[in-house]
Design a protein around this motif. Structure first.
Motif, PDB file in Angstrom:
ATOM      1  N   ARG A 174       0.840  -1.186   0.000  1.00 29.52           N
ATOM      2  CA  ARG A 174       0.000   0.000   0.000  1.00 29.52           C
ATOM      3  C   ARG A 174       0.887   1.252   0.000  1.00 29.52           C
ATOM      4  N   GLU A 175       0.286   2.350  -0.331  1.00 22.27           N
ATOM      5  CA  GLU A 175       0.936   3.670  -0.399  1.00 22.27           C
ATOM      6  C   GLU A 175       1.977   3.727  -1.523  1.00 22.27           C
ATOM      7  N   LYS A 176       3.094   3.013  -1.383  1.00 22.09           N
ATOM      8  CA  LYS A 176       4.094   3.020  -2.453  1.00 22.09           C
ATOM      9  C   LYS A 176       4.963   1.775  -2.334  1.00 22.09           C
ATOM     10  N   VAL A 177       5.501   1.349  -3.468  1.00 25.86           N
ATOM     11  CA  VAL A 177       6.372   0.190  -3.497  1.00 25.86           C
ATOM     12  C   VAL A 177       7.314   0.332  -4.682  1.00 25.86           C
ATOM     13  N   ALA A 178       8.524  -0.178  -4.525  1.00 26.27           N
ATOM     14  CA  ALA A 178       9.522  -0.162  -5.601  1.00 26.27           C
ATOM     15  C   ALA A 178       9.981  -1.592  -5.853  1.00 26.27           C
ATOM     16  N   PHE A 179       9.896  -2.027  -7.126  1.00 24.51           N
ATOM     17  CA  PHE A 179      10.281  -3.384  -7.513  1.00 24.51           C
ATOM     18  C   PHE A 179      11.627  -3.339  -8.241  1.00 24.51           C
ATOM     19  N   PRO A 180      12.644  -4.040  -7.773  1.00 27.01           N
ATOM     20  CA  PRO A 180      13.904  -4.129  -8.528  1.00 27.01           C
ATOM     21  C   PRO A 180      13.728  -5.043  -9.746  1.00 27.01           C
ATOM     22  N   LEU A 181      14.230  -4.616 -10.876  1.00 27.57           N
ATOM     23  CA  LEU A 181      14.171  -5.410 -12.105  1.00 27.57           C
ATOM     24  C   LEU A 181      15.584  -5.578 -12.651  1.00 27.57           C
ATOM     25  N   MET A 182      15.833  -6.719 -13.262  1.00 27.05           N
ATOM     26  CA  MET A 182      17.086  -6.951 -13.981  1.00 27.05           C
ATOM     27  C   MET A 182      16.728  -7.276 -15.431  1.00 27.05           C
TER      28      MET A 182
ATOM     29  N   GLN B 190      26.035   2.866 -23.197  1.00 18.39           N
ATOM     30  CA  GLN B 190      26.109   4.326 -23.243  1.00 18.39           C
ATOM     31  C   GLN B 190      25.315   4.990 -22.104  1.00 18.39           C
ATOM     32  N   LEU B 191      24.758   4.176 -21.191  1.00 21.01           N
ATOM     33  CA  LEU B 191      23.995   4.743 -20.078  1.00 21.01           C
ATOM     34  C   LEU B 191      24.930   5.414 -19.083  1.00 21.01           C
ATOM     35  N   SER B 192      24.425   6.450 -18.442  1.00 21.66           N
ATOM     36  CA  SER B 192      25.181   7.129 -17.389  1.00 21.66           C
ATOM     37  C   SER B 192      24.490   6.890 -16.050  1.00 21.66           C
ATOM     38  N   SER B 193      25.276   6.912 -14.970  1.00 23.96           N
ATOM     39  CA  SER B 193      24.743   6.609 -13.640  1.00 23.96           C
ATOM     40  C   SER B 193      23.698   7.643 -13.221  1.00 23.96           C
ATOM     41  N   ASP B 194      22.593   7.140 -12.677  1.00 21.81           N
ATOM     42  CA  ASP B 194      21.514   7.984 -12.153  1.00 21.81           C
ATOM     43  C   ASP B 194      21.440   7.737 -10.650  1.00 21.81           C
ATOM     44  N   SER B 195      21.895   8.696  -9.845  1.00 23.35           N
ATOM     45  CA  SER B 195      21.982   8.493  -8.399  1.00 23.35           C
ATOM     46  C   SER B 195      20.612   8.244  -7.768  1.00 23.35           C
ATOM     47  N   GLN B 196      19.595   8.959  -8.246  1.00 21.00           N
ATOM     48  CA  GLN B 196      18.257   8.756  -7.693  1.00 21.00           C
ATOM     49  C   GLN B 196      17.750   7.347  -7.975  1.00 21.00           C
ATOM     50  N   ALA B 197      17.944   6.875  -9.211  1.00 21.86           N
ATOM     51  CA  ALA B 197      17.499   5.533  -9.571  1.00 21.86           C
ATOM     52  C   ALA B 197      18.297   4.475  -8.816  1.00 21.86           C
ATOM     53  N   MET B 198      19.618   4.693  -8.650  1.00 28.74           N
ATOM     54  CA  MET B 198      20.441   3.739  -7.921  1.00 28.74           C
ATOM     55  C   MET B 198      20.004   3.642  -6.461  1.00 28.74           C
ATOM     56  N   PHE B 199      19.701   4.779  -5.860  1.00 26.79           N
ATOM     57  CA  PHE B 199      19.252   4.777  -4.459  1.00 26.79           C
ATOM     58  C   PHE B 199      17.937   4.014  -4.317  1.00 26.79           C
ATOM     59  N   SER B 200      16.999   4.297  -5.216  1.00 30.22           N
ATOM     60  CA  SER B 200      15.709   3.614  -5.167  1.00 30.22           C
ATOM     61  C   SER B 200      15.869   2.117  -5.403  1.00 30.22           C
ATOM     62  N   PHE B 201      16.736   1.745  -6.351  1.00 34.79           N
ATOM     63  CA  PHE B 201      16.963   0.327  -6.660  1.00 34.79           C
ATOM     64  C   PHE B 201      17.574  -0.395  -5.455  1.00 34.79           C
ATOM     65  N   ASN B 202      18.621   0.188  -4.862  1.00 41.60           N
ATOM     66  CA  ASN B 202      19.286  -0.456  -3.729  1.00 41.60           C
ATOM     67  C   ASN B 202      18.367  -0.559  -2.510  1.00 41.60           C
ATOM     68  N   LYS B 203      17.552   0.473  -2.299  1.00 37.27           N
ATOM     69  CA  LYS B 203      16.610   0.432  -1.184  1.00 37.27           C
ATOM     70  C   LYS B 203      15.572  -0.656  -1.403  1.00 37.27           C
ATOM     71  N   ALA B 204      15.068  -0.776  -2.633  1.00 38.73           N
ATOM     72  CA  ALA B 204      14.087  -1.815  -2.941  1.00 38.73           C
ATOM     73  C   ALA B 204      14.712  -3.197  -2.824  1.00 38.73           C
ATOM     74  N   LEU B 205      15.957  -3.335  -3.290  1.00 37.37           N
ATOM     75  CA  LEU B 205      16.636  -4.624  -3.235  1.00 37.37           C
ATOM     76  C   LEU B 205      16.843  -5.073  -1.787  1.00 37.37           C
ATOM     77  N   ALA B 206      17.066  -4.104  -0.886  1.00 43.34           N
ATOM     78  CA  ALA B 206      17.255  -4.439   0.530  1.00 43.34           C
ATOM     79  C   ALA B 206      15.978  -4.987   1.156  1.00 43.34           C
ATOM     80  N   ASN B 207      14.830  -4.660   0.575  1.00 40.16           N
ATOM     81  CA  ASN B 207      13.547  -5.148   1.101  1.00 40.16           C
ATOM     82  C   ASN B 207      13.136  -6.490   0.526  1.00 40.16           C
ATOM     83  N   VAL B 208      13.918  -7.005  -0.425  1.00 43.43           N
ATOM     84  CA  VAL B 208      13.618  -8.311  -1.013  1.00 43.43           C
ATOM     85  C   VAL B 208      14.130  -9.399  -0.076  1.00 43.43           C
TER      86      VAL B 208
END
Length: 688
Positions: free
Chosen positions: A112-120, A160-178
């Motif tokens: 509920r409210e919000k959730v982030a799913f890590p994808l590979m 050719q992708l460049s690092s996105d700090s916001q996306a990396m933070f969200s991904f790592n936080k979501a991965l920690a909840n798996v």
């Protein structure tokens, strides 16, 4: 040349947004605005496995929820289809630890409210232009469910992708909840499948779980219903967590032998996932009947305790008057009167059970004492208690014309209808009270099926009616009561005064609905009428003497307890309105939160507040800088408060719970508070 140059500039302008696009905007569907989603690439690349990490963020407004990979007994898991994409071979969707939800008896798991799913995202070639052309299908539910599609179209070259700090933070936080996948092994988990009973037994090595939840999935066409979770110790004194599931299958009987299954175990501290297959065998099933019998016993005790709660005491006074006069009437008549009162209690509880059933079927809020949120009901109870009070002073004749007020007014006589109404009246006054054992039994009944609901409410009625059934079964006990005499008139005066105080208390509850000036007027009229009636019955001198004696007795009691009550109760606690998100923020910042869910009509709530919360040492502890106090006011109907109570398995007030770094999920407190219990819970929740 000019046209060619203009075309080239357009290509240059377009390329950074298409080839190097790393995030979609927030995707919305005009047919379902409460839910939005977006996909972000972190910019990192797993060259060894040719994978690109991404995170799918979903935001759900209000009370909307979406589902886990195995929704439970209802719902559909989110999914993404990408068959029209280019240079993509697979998308590995990982699932954070879900919450458990219960609605109308159905157990589901989700977010509920919000959730982030890590994808590979797996690719064929990291140097090749890649197109993600996908459809996200998201199921979201409240009391209704909506299936919504969101179109995702992204073009990028992985290398050719460049690092996105916001996306990396969200991904790592979501991965920690798996949940962490554990290495398969018989020493860590044991699954036993009973094909005859269609029951799966799961045993997981205990690693210090605290109130864990166990979920089993892996067979998409089966629904697993959790029967019990218990921690046991085997013969080798090694700790094991055991759970049993009853399995139902839409296609017939299931056979889970050698079927790969996922066992997910989580609590407030950690989440682990085991992968194993079940072997065949015989499962010893805990007796569900035994649990029901325990709740029936709790209900009987809770109903019995209701007889001595302040809510019912005035009605007991009226009944005591009838008991005292019992020696003057035949035993058969005594039996009829007390059986009539017991039947009144029983019928009232059956009516309450029917009312609860209607609310559950219609999806409305269910709670113990919710009728006191209605000003019409409170007004009716004011009228009834006032009629009873003045009837005991002789304001009404016994043989009035047949009507509701006549039945109420004559309830002290020999008519069994009046005694029946006394029993119903006592039940109505009992509903704002919470007593030991009562809350457990009521919560069990509200969350159970309809038959169990009726059984528990019948047990509550039996417990409350038990004293009257005892007299009905043994009417000869009436011989041992004092003989009636003139002293009974003075006793009736006391009982009448208790009923008048009940009327005045009920009038005070109307302050949330009606202007105080009108309520003061009604209260003054009742008080003056009471004094006049007492004066007519006893004489002015006797009335003044009686009132003076009552005031003197109250003064003596106040003097004897002056050490505890001499000072006015403090009012400087800063109570914040109940907000679950704010609670989580305070806990994340190291604060401890004390929550008090209360109502003006709840006598037990006031007793807890006056006797424990606003008294030292609890009051001084709540004043400390690391403490936050929150209040949920259930005096008037509130879907938010009702949902909060039900999320903790409660259906009435008072409800107190303590959150903190040591207990982010909260430590619920008993219905009747003590200082030791509150301080112990605060100490446990405050532990880092």
């Amino acid at each position: 040349m000019r046209y060619f140059f203009a075309l080239w500039m357009m290509v240059i302008a377009i390329i950074p947004h298409s080839v190097n696009a790393q995030s979609t905007p927030w995707l919305t569907n005009p047919n379902h605005p409460p839910v939005t989603a977006r996909l972000m690439l972190t910019g990192e690349v797993d060259e060894a496995n040719k994978r690109v990490p991404a995170v799918l963020e979903v935001q759900l407004a209000d009370d909307w929820k979406t589902y886990w990979r195995s929704p439970g007994e209802g719902g559909i898991a989110p999914k993404i289809t990408w068959s029209n994409s280019h240079n993509i071979t697979d998308i590995d969707w990982q699932w954070p630890t879900p919450e458990a939800f219960s609605l109308l008896g159905l157990e589901t798991f989700g977010y509920r409210e919000k959730v982030a799913f890590p994808l590979m995202i797996s690719t064929e070639d990291l140097d090749e232009p890649t197109n993600l052309n996908a459809t996200l299908t998201l199921s979201s539910c409240t009391t209704v469910c909506v299936l919504t599609d969101y179109e995702i179209d992204m073009d990028f070259v992985p290398e050719q992708l460049s690092s996105d700090s916001q996306a990396m933070f969200s991904f790592n936080k979501a991965l920690a909840n798996v949940p962490q996948v554990q290495t398969p092994g018989a020493d860590a988990t044991q699954l036993l499948w009973d094909n005859v009973q269609q029951i799966l037994q799961v045993r997981v090595q205990d690693t210090g779980w605290r109130n864990p939840t166990v979920i089993v999935d892996g067979e998409p066409d089966s629904t697993f219903k959790l029967l019990n979770v218990e921690q046991i110790v085997d013969e080798q004194q090694q700790g094991w967590l055991q759970a049993q599931f009853h399995v139902s299958n839409w296609l017939g009987e299931a056979n889970l032998v050698d079927v790969p299954l996922n066992v997910t175990v989580f609590d407030s501290d950690k989440a682990l996932e085991y992968q194993a297959s079940a072997s065949g065998g015989l499962v010893q099933v805990p007796s569900v009947t035994q649990g029901l019998l325990t709740m029936i016993l709790f209900a009987i005790i809770g109903g019995l305790v209701l007889n001595v709660m302040p809510c019912v005491l005035p009605v007991l006074g009226m009944k005591l008057s009838a008991v005292i006069s019992a020696p003057s009437i035949a035993q058969q008549q005594i039996r009829r009167q007390f059986v009539a009162s017991a039947l009144g209690i029983l019928v009232s509880f059956w009516l309450l059970a029917t009312f609860v059933m209607v609310l559950k079927v219609s999806g409305q809020a269910v709670g113990w004492g919710v009728q006191f949120q209605s000003p019409w009901f409170i007004g009716f109870m004011v009228l009834v208690t006032a009629v009873f009070a003045f009837n005991m002073l002789g304001a009404f004749e016994i043989n009035l014309p047949s009507s509701l007020q006549t039945k109420l007014a004559t309830s002290g006589g020999n008519d069994t209808k009046g005694h029946f109404l006394q029993g119903m009246f006592a039940t109505l006054l009992a509903t704002p009270c919470s007593a030991p054992f009562l809350g457990t039994a009521v919560a069990f009944a509200f969350g159970a099926d309809m038959i169990t609901l009726w059984v528990i409410f019948t047990a509550l009625a039996f417990g409350m009616a038990l004293p009257w059934l005892l007299i009905a079964a043994l009417p000869q006990l009436a011989r041992y009561f004092p003989k009636p005499g003139a002293w009974m008139n003075h006793l009736k005066l006391v009982f009448s005064g208790m009923l008048l105080l009940t009327s005045l208390w009920l009038i005070s509850l109307l302050g949330s609905f009606i202007a105080s000036v009108y309520l003061w007027g009604v209260a003054a009229i009742l008080a003056i009428a009471f004094v006049v009636m007492v004066g007519k019955r006893l004489g002015v001198a006797a009335a003044v003497a009686s009132i003076s004696i009552a005031v003197a007795m109250i003064s003596i009691v106040a003097f004897m307890t002056s050490d505890r009550w001499a000072q006015a109760l403090p009012t400087d606690l800063e109570w914040q309105p109940l907000d679950e998100q704010v609670i989580a923020n305070h806990v994340a910042n190291g604060k401890t939160v004390f929550v008090d869910v209360t109502a003006d009509w709840c006598i037990t709530c006031k007793a807890n507040k006056v006797g424990v919360i606003l008294q030292d040492p609890v009051y001084s502890r709540l004043k400390q800088p690391d403490m936050v106090t929150m209040i949920g006011d259930w005096t008037t109907p509130s879907e938010h408060i009702t949902g909060y109570l039900q999320s903790h398995g409660r259906f009435g007030v008072p409800f107190n719970i303590v959150y903190g770094p040591g207990a982010p999920q909260g430590i619920p407190l008993p219905v009747i508070l003590t200082s030791e219990q509150v301080l112990t819970a605060i100490a446990q929740a405050s532990a880092q």
